[in-house]
Structures are given as C-alpha cells and as structure tokens.
Design a protein around this motif. Structure first.
Motif, PDB file in Angstrom:
ATOM      1  N   GLU A  75     -11.036 -45.786  19.226  1.00  0.00           N
ATOM      2  CA  GLU A  75     -10.236 -46.604  20.140  1.00  0.00           C
ATOM      3  C   GLU A  75     -10.373 -48.090  19.825  1.00  0.00           C
ATOM      4  O   GLU A  75      -9.414 -48.855  19.992  1.00  0.00           O
ATOM      5  CB  GLU A  75     -10.672 -46.330  21.580  1.00  0.00           C
ATOM      6  N   ASP A  76     -11.549 -48.490  19.335  1.00  0.00           N
ATOM      7  CA  ASP A  76     -11.764 -49.889  18.955  1.00  0.00           C
ATOM      8  C   ASP A  76     -11.210 -50.184  17.558  1.00  0.00           C
ATOM      9  O   ASP A  76     -11.336 -51.324  17.074  1.00  0.00           O
ATOM     10  CB  ASP A  76     -13.262 -50.220  18.982  1.00  0.00           C
ATOM     11  N   ARG A  77     -10.648 -49.165  16.913  1.00  0.00           N
ATOM     12  CA  ARG A  77     -10.039 -49.297  15.569  1.00  0.00           C
ATOM     13  C   ARG A  77     -11.065 -49.784  14.541  1.00  0.00           C
ATOM     14  O   ARG A  77     -10.744 -50.520  13.609  1.00  0.00           O
ATOM     15  CB  ARG A  77      -8.829 -50.234  15.568  1.00  0.00           C
ATOM     16  N   ASN A  78     -12.301 -49.357  14.709  1.00  0.00           N
ATOM     17  CA  ASN A  78     -13.378 -49.724  13.787  1.00  0.00           C
ATOM     18  C   ASN A  78     -13.473 -48.665  12.692  1.00  0.00           C
ATOM     19  O   ASN A  78     -14.346 -47.795  12.711  1.00  0.00           O
ATOM     20  CB  ASN A  78     -14.700 -49.855  14.548  1.00  0.00           C
ATOM     21  N   ARG A  79     -12.592 -48.774  11.741  1.00  0.00           N
ATOM     22  CA  ARG A  79     -12.471 -47.740  10.713  1.00  0.00           C
ATOM     23  C   ARG A  79     -13.761 -47.575   9.898  1.00  0.00           C
ATOM     24  O   ARG A  79     -14.138 -46.463   9.543  1.00  0.00           O
ATOM     25  CB  ARG A  79     -11.300 -48.081   9.787  1.00  0.00           C
ATOM     26  N   ASP A  80     -14.446 -48.655   9.583  1.00  0.00           N
ATOM     27  CA  ASP A  80     -15.641 -48.585   8.732  1.00  0.00           C
ATOM     28  C   ASP A  80     -16.787 -47.820   9.386  1.00  0.00           C
ATOM     29  O   ASP A  80     -17.678 -47.330   8.699  1.00  0.00           O
ATOM     30  CB  ASP A  80     -16.121 -50.000   8.381  1.00  0.00           C
ATOM     31  N   ALA A  81     -16.778 -47.731  10.707  1.00  0.00           N
ATOM     32  CA  ALA A  81     -17.874 -47.055  11.413  1.00  0.00           C
ATOM     33  C   ALA A  81     -17.635 -45.557  11.585  1.00  0.00           C
ATOM     34  O   ALA A  81     -18.532 -44.830  12.026  1.00  0.00           O
ATOM     35  CB  ALA A  81     -18.082 -47.700  12.777  1.00  0.00           C
ATOM     36  N   ILE A  82     -16.462 -45.091  11.199  1.00  0.00           N
ATOM     37  CA  ILE A  82     -16.119 -43.686  11.447  1.00  0.00           C
ATOM     38  C   ILE A  82     -16.917 -42.736  10.559  1.00  0.00           C
ATOM     39  O   ILE A  82     -17.529 -41.773  11.039  1.00  0.00           O
ATOM     40  CB  ILE A  82     -14.605 -43.458  11.262  1.00  0.00           C
ATOM     41  N   ALA A  83     -16.914 -42.983   9.253  1.00  0.00           N
ATOM     42  CA  ALA A  83     -17.573 -42.058   8.319  1.00  0.00           C
ATOM     43  C   ALA A  83     -19.072 -41.909   8.592  1.00  0.00           C
ATOM     44  O   ALA A  83     -19.587 -40.782   8.602  1.00  0.00           O
ATOM     45  CB  ALA A  83     -17.317 -42.487   6.878  1.00  0.00           C
ATOM     46  N   PRO A  84     -19.819 -43.007   8.829  1.00  0.00           N
ATOM     47  CA  PRO A  84     -21.242 -42.833   9.147  1.00  0.00           C
ATOM     48  C   PRO A  84     -21.478 -42.010  10.407  1.00  0.00           C
ATOM     49  O   PRO A  84     -22.398 -41.186  10.463  1.00  0.00           O
ATOM     50  CB  PRO A  84     -21.746 -44.270   9.314  1.00  0.00           C
ATOM     51  N   LYS A  85     -20.640 -42.225  11.422  1.00  0.00           N
ATOM     52  CA  LYS A  85     -20.788 -41.459  12.660  1.00  0.00           C
ATOM     53  C   LYS A  85     -20.421 -40.000  12.431  1.00  0.00           C
ATOM     54  O   LYS A  85     -21.070 -39.090  12.984  1.00  0.00           O
ATOM     55  CB  LYS A  85     -19.897 -42.057  13.750  1.00  0.00           C
ATOM     56  N   GLN A  86     -19.403 -39.765  11.636  1.00  0.00           N
ATOM     57  CA  GLN A  86     -19.021 -38.391  11.293  1.00  0.00           C
ATOM     58  C   GLN A  86     -20.188 -37.660  10.634  1.00  0.00           C
ATOM     59  O   GLN A  86     -20.496 -36.502  10.978  1.00  0.00           O
ATOM     60  CB  GLN A  86     -17.818 -38.409  10.344  1.00  0.00           C
ATOM     61  N   LYS A  87     -20.848 -38.316   9.688  1.00  0.00           N
ATOM     62  CA  LYS A  87     -21.986 -37.701   8.996  1.00  0.00           C
ATOM     63  C   LYS A  87     -23.100 -37.355   9.979  1.00  0.00           C
ATOM     64  O   LYS A  87     -23.701 -36.275   9.898  1.00  0.00           O
ATOM     65  CB  LYS A  87     -22.509 -38.660   7.917  1.00  0.00           C
ATOM     66  N   GLU A  88     -23.367 -38.268  10.911  1.00  0.00           N
ATOM     67  CA  GLU A  88     -24.399 -38.025  11.922  1.00  0.00           C
ATOM     68  C   GLU A  88     -24.066 -36.791  12.761  1.00  0.00           C
ATOM     69  O   GLU A  88     -24.916 -35.927  13.007  1.00  0.00           O
ATOM     70  CB  GLU A  88     -24.533 -39.258  12.821  1.00  0.00           C
ATOM     71  N   LEU A  89     -22.814 -36.692  13.192  1.00  0.00           N
ATOM     72  CA  LEU A  89     -22.412 -35.569  14.039  1.00  0.00           C
ATOM     73  C   LEU A  89     -22.455 -34.248  13.280  1.00  0.00           C
ATOM     74  O   LEU A  89     -22.853 -33.217  13.838  1.00  0.00           O
ATOM     75  CB  LEU A  89     -21.010 -35.817  14.600  1.00  0.00           C
ATOM     76  N   LEU A  90     -22.064 -34.279  12.022  1.00  0.00           N
ATOM     77  CA  LEU A  90     -22.113 -33.048  11.232  1.00  0.00           C
ATOM     78  C   LEU A  90     -23.561 -32.621  10.968  1.00  0.00           C
ATOM     79  O   LEU A  90     -23.841 -31.423  10.837  1.00  0.00           O
ATOM     80  CB  LEU A  90     -21.350 -33.227   9.925  1.00  0.00           C
ATOM     81  N   ASN A  91     -24.462 -33.582  10.908  1.00  0.00           N
ATOM     82  CA  ASN A  91     -25.881 -33.229  10.795  1.00  0.00           C
ATOM     83  C   ASN A  91     -26.355 -32.499  12.054  1.00  0.00           C
ATOM     84  O   ASN A  91     -27.138 -31.543  11.974  1.00  0.00           O
ATOM     85  CB  ASN A  91     -26.726 -34.476  10.568  1.00  0.00           C
ATOM     86  N   TYR A  92     -25.869 -32.937  13.216  1.00  0.00           N
ATOM     87  CA  TYR A  92     -26.192 -32.230  14.455  1.00  0.00           C
ATOM     88  C   TYR A  92     -25.622 -30.810  14.425  1.00  0.00           C
ATOM     89  O   TYR A  92     -26.291 -29.851  14.827  1.00  0.00           O
ATOM     90  CB  TYR A  92     -25.633 -32.982  15.669  1.00  0.00           C
ATOM     91  N   VAL A  93     -24.386 -30.690  13.972  1.00  0.00           N
ATOM     92  CA  VAL A  93     -23.751 -29.371  13.885  1.00  0.00           C
ATOM     93  C   VAL A  93     -24.556 -28.454  12.965  1.00  0.00           C
ATOM     94  O   VAL A  93     -24.833 -27.293  13.299  1.00  0.00           O
ATOM     95  CB  VAL A  93     -22.299 -29.490  13.373  1.00  0.00           C
ATOM     96  N   GLY A  94     -24.935 -28.986  11.792  1.00  0.00           N
ATOM     97  CA  GLY A  94     -25.727 -28.193  10.862  1.00  0.00           C
ATOM     98  C   GLY A  94     -27.059 -27.767  11.461  1.00  0.00           C
ATOM     99  O   GLY A  94     -27.518 -26.639  11.239  1.00  0.00           O
ATOM    100  N   GLY A  95     -27.675 -28.669  12.249  1.00  0.00           N
ATOM    101  CA  GLY A  95     -28.931 -28.337  12.903  1.00  0.00           C
ATOM    102  C   GLY A  95     -28.764 -27.217  13.917  1.00  0.00           C
ATOM    103  O   GLY A  95     -29.597 -26.305  14.011  1.00  0.00           O
ATOM    104  N   VAL A  96     -27.687 -27.288  14.699  1.00  0.00           N
ATOM    105  CA  VAL A  96     -27.389 -26.226  15.670  1.00  0.00           C
ATOM    106  C   VAL A  96     -27.196 -24.900  14.944  1.00  0.00           C
ATOM    107  O   VAL A  96     -27.715 -23.851  15.376  1.00  0.00           O
ATOM    108  CB  VAL A  96     -26.138 -26.583  16.500  1.00  0.00           C
ATOM    109  N   GLU A  97     -26.468 -24.919  13.857  1.00  0.00           N
ATOM    110  CA  GLU A  97     -26.206 -23.687  13.107  1.00  0.00           C
ATOM    111  C   GLU A  97     -27.489 -23.110  12.515  1.00  0.00           C
ATOM    112  O   GLU A  97     -27.679 -21.889  12.498  1.00  0.00           O
ATOM    113  CB  GLU A  97     -25.157 -23.955  12.031  1.00  0.00           C
TER     114      GLU A  97
END
Length: 453
Positions: free
Chosen positions: A208-230
């Motif tokens: 929403e803040d249109r901070n494109r550069d911050a998207i990929a690092p946050k995506q990686k963090e969230l996918l690490n959580y997903v992998g941990g859950v799995e």
C-alpha cells in the motif's frame, strides 16, 4: 572488498569440455536422428560434413513415432541442445569418458509447465507432507516473484492480489494447517503461523505504501515461515533405509552447512560464505555421508578442483585415492546412488532411473536450481560416490526435470541457498577455508566422525 560483478548467464553452447567430459562434439552445421527406438529413449549422433547422407525408408511403426516427435519441434531442439555438451562427473584421474545418450521422456513431458528454479521452493515441495491448506498459502507468496517482473504499477497491483490471496488462504485453512502439524511440533508450528499472519499484514502495508524494494525481502521472510510450518508437519523419519546402508552415517531430516571459500587472484571477490541446505528426507545416505565428512573437517583447506562454467567441483583428496579413506577400515568409503522419485515412499538405490525404465519419473530433488549440489561418481559405477561433490552452474529453463542428462543419474542432496550466484566466480585453486554444520547436526545418526582417528 572490491566490487562484485554480476553473475553471468550460461548456455550449453558456451562450454568446451576437457577429456574428463564426453569427448565428442556435435558439428554446428548438421545433426541427424540415428534411431527412433521409442519416444522415451532417443539417441542423437553427429553427421559429419564430410559424410554422405544415406536415404532410408521408415516402417509404419517408425512413421508413427516420428510423427509424434514432429508435432513438438521444441522437444527435438531441446534434445539436440542437450548433447552439444555432455559432462561426465566421474572422479579425477579417469582417463576416458563415454558418450551418454540422454534418456528423454515422452514429448508430453518435455513440453510440460515451466520448472521450479528457486531452491527454497524446491525444498518446500520436496518435504514428505500432503497438506493442501498450507500449499494454498505458499503458492501465491511464491508467485510474487513473477509479479515483480512486471514493469510499473501493474507489478504492485499483482503483488497485492498475491498477498490478499495468501492471507485469505491462511485465514480459511488455518485449522487444517494446525491439524497437519506433528504432535511434538504443534507449539512451534503455531508460533510460526502467528508470525506468518502478522508478516502478511506487514507486507500488505508495504504494498500500500508502494515500497517496491521492501517486497522481496519480506516475501523471503514469509516463505521461510511457511517452510518452517511445513517442516513441523513431518512426524519423524518417513521410511526405513535399506538394511545394507542402515549403519552408515544417515541424515534423517535436514541440515545446513556454511562453506567459506577464499578466492585467489579475483579482483571482484575476496571470500564468500555459501549457505547450503542438505535434504536427508530424500537422500539420507548421501547427505549423511557429506555431513559426516564436514564434521571430520575433510574439506577444510581443500582447493576447488574444477570450475568450467558448468560445474564447480571438489572433494578429491591428495594421493592416489579418489575418495575418503575411512581410518577405521583403511579403505575408501563409498555410498550408493540414491534417487527419490515423486510418488515413491523411499529412494531407489544403486540404479539410474534410465536403468529402471522410469523415463517419465520426476525426481524429488531435480537439477533445476543454480547451485544444485550433487555427488560425483564414476560414470560406469553407480555406487562409486565417496567424497567428491559438485554444484551446477545452470538453471533449468525450458527442459523439465528428468528430461536432461543429469536428473536420475546423479544423486542431488542439497541446494545453495545464499550467495549461489558467486559460485560462478570460483576458479580452480580457490581454497575452501572451512565447512561448518550450522543447523540440523542432531539429525545425523551413526556419526563415524566421533570414532577415534
């Protein structure tokens, strides 16, 4: 440290093989189809410019086969591309290498969907779990990578849809996700789910803040959580290793290794730490052998011994031996070829998928990612791997898993997860300062490194 150059893109046509690789090359001006045995196993050979082309008649059966291949010109182009340079990952010291005819699956396999090239995604899908609810959270988060490839504001609009889809899937499927957690790991899994839920809200705010550069690092963090859950859904080790290998070092789960390399005579890179995740769920013998050697400090101080634009390879000790000499036996310790296939509960041992006739089988750990890690072995001895390992410097673009010359022939047991691009900067003579197991050592059983000597 000097500035780092960007990673190069490689194609098969750029490689020139030494005698350790297949010695023949296809001439650039002509290639012919030598035989049409079946749609699963085709051989291509060169037709030299000095040779005369011999006409021949196709039988009805051959015509049918040829027609099916002709319908997919891309499959033929891919197959020809594969044999323009075929590596042989045997031990150093072999004087000869034989040509390998790639065993190609049916055309329908060759033209299947695009391969997964992200090592994190490959490891997530390789886990022995079956929980649709968590996969429905995982998929839109992974799709953010493709969404970011779109130029302008359309990318952010697409990312926002991905985030909303993942958030909705988590909300609607949370009960099913929690129900899929192993009983001993429920608390950890719920903690990760809470972090994932909060992280999705944070990612929504970033978009929403249109901070494109911050998207990929946050995506990686969230996918690490997903992998941990799995991983928290895996309850113990899912199968029994065959009795003949049961007393070998086995990695019953996953482990992580940091490999620190000192780079010589390279103005772009002085040293680099490569973070590698090893998958013992799908290659317990292979990964266990490697972790055991790392704990013995076998690779510390060893040089990179091959770096040719296709692979980086090391693990050949000084002296006449091709592999690790176990002090307890004073003999070379070898391990079997170990290949896990989708749909199977345990790996196949000792035979390639081609030898098993499994031309359509898809390997759980494919050679899709840049930095795929596998065992080198003698081409003609499936069970000759010992200590020599290699990392692939190529991503799978058009060729699906098992339609190339590596899947099903060499045992993949891990992927480089961080700094993999810098593998392309390594050269023969660069030194591995250290390898260290940084996670998962408790998953190693039968550790021989603890034995004196």
């Amino acid at each position: 440290m000097a500035t780092i150059i960007s990673c190069q893109q490689y194609s098969f046509s750029q490689f020139k093989w030494t005698q350790k690789f297949v010695s023949h090359k296809l001439p650039s001006n002509c290639v012919k189809l030598s035989s049409l045995r079946n749609a699963s196993a085709q051989q291509f050979k060169p037709l030299c410019s000095g040779e005369k082309s011999t006409s021949f008649e196709l039988k009805d059966e051959q015509k049918d086969r040829f027609s099916s291949i002709k319908k997919s010109a891309i499959s033929i182009a891919l197959a020809i591309g594969l044999v323009t340079g075929i590596p042989e990952f045997g031990f150093f010291g072999q004087a000869n290498a034989a040509a390998i005819a790639p065993a190609l699956p049916d055309v329908s396999v060759l033209i299947s969907g695009p391969p997964i090239k992200d090592p994190g995604a490959l490891l997530r899908y390789a886990l022995p779990i079956d929980n649709k609810a968590i996969r429905e959270v995982q998929k839109p988060l992974e799709d953010i990578t493709d969404s970011l490839k779109v130029a302008g504001v359309k990318a952010l609009d697409s990312v926002e849809r991905n985030v909303r889809q993942a958030s909705r899937a988590l909300k609607e499927g949370r009960t099913l996700v929690v129900g899929g957690l192993a009983k001993s790991k429920v608390d950890d899994g719920i903690e990760l789910l809470n972090k994932l839920e909060s992280g999705l809200d944070e990612l929504q705010k970033i978009v929403e803040d249109r901070n494109r550069d911050a998207i990929a690092p946050k995506q990686k963090e969230l996918l690490n959580y997903v992998g941990g859950v799995e991983e928290d859904m895996v309850d113990g080790f899912p199968y029994e290793v065959p009795e003949e290998y049961r007393n070998m070092p086995l990695l019953k789960g996953r482990a992580a290794v940091d490999m620190k390399v000192k780079v010589k005579d390279n103005p772009n890179l002085n040293e680099c730490v490569f973070h590698i995740v090893l998958d013992g769920y799908n290659a317990p013998v292979t990964a266990g052998n490697f972790v055991d050697l790392v704990q013995r400090h076998f690779y510390d101080g060893m040089e990179i011994q091959r770096a040719d634009g296709f692979v980086v390879q090391t693990g050949d000790p000084e002296g006449p031996a091709d592999g690790f000499i176990d002090p307890s036996t004073e003999k070379t310790r070898t391990i079997p070829l170990e290949i896990m296939v989708n749909g199977e509960k345990a790996p196949f041992y000792g035979e390639t998928l081609e030898e098993l006739g499994l031309y359509k089988a898809q390997t759980k750990l494919p050679f899709n990612a840049f930095g795929t890690m596998a065992m080198a072995r003698d081409e003609f001895e499936n069970n000759s791997a010992s200590s020599q390992v290699f990392w692939l410097l190529k991503e799978s673009e058009l060729t699906p898993s098992n339609a190339n010359i590596l899947d099903g022939r060499y045992a993949v047991f891990g992927y480089v997860m961080e700094n993999e691009d810098f593998l392309a900067d390594l050269k023969v003579g660069d030194v591995i300062e250290s390898m260290q197991v940084v996670a998962g050592l408790d998953n190693l059983v039968n550790p021989s490194y603890k034995i004196a000597g």
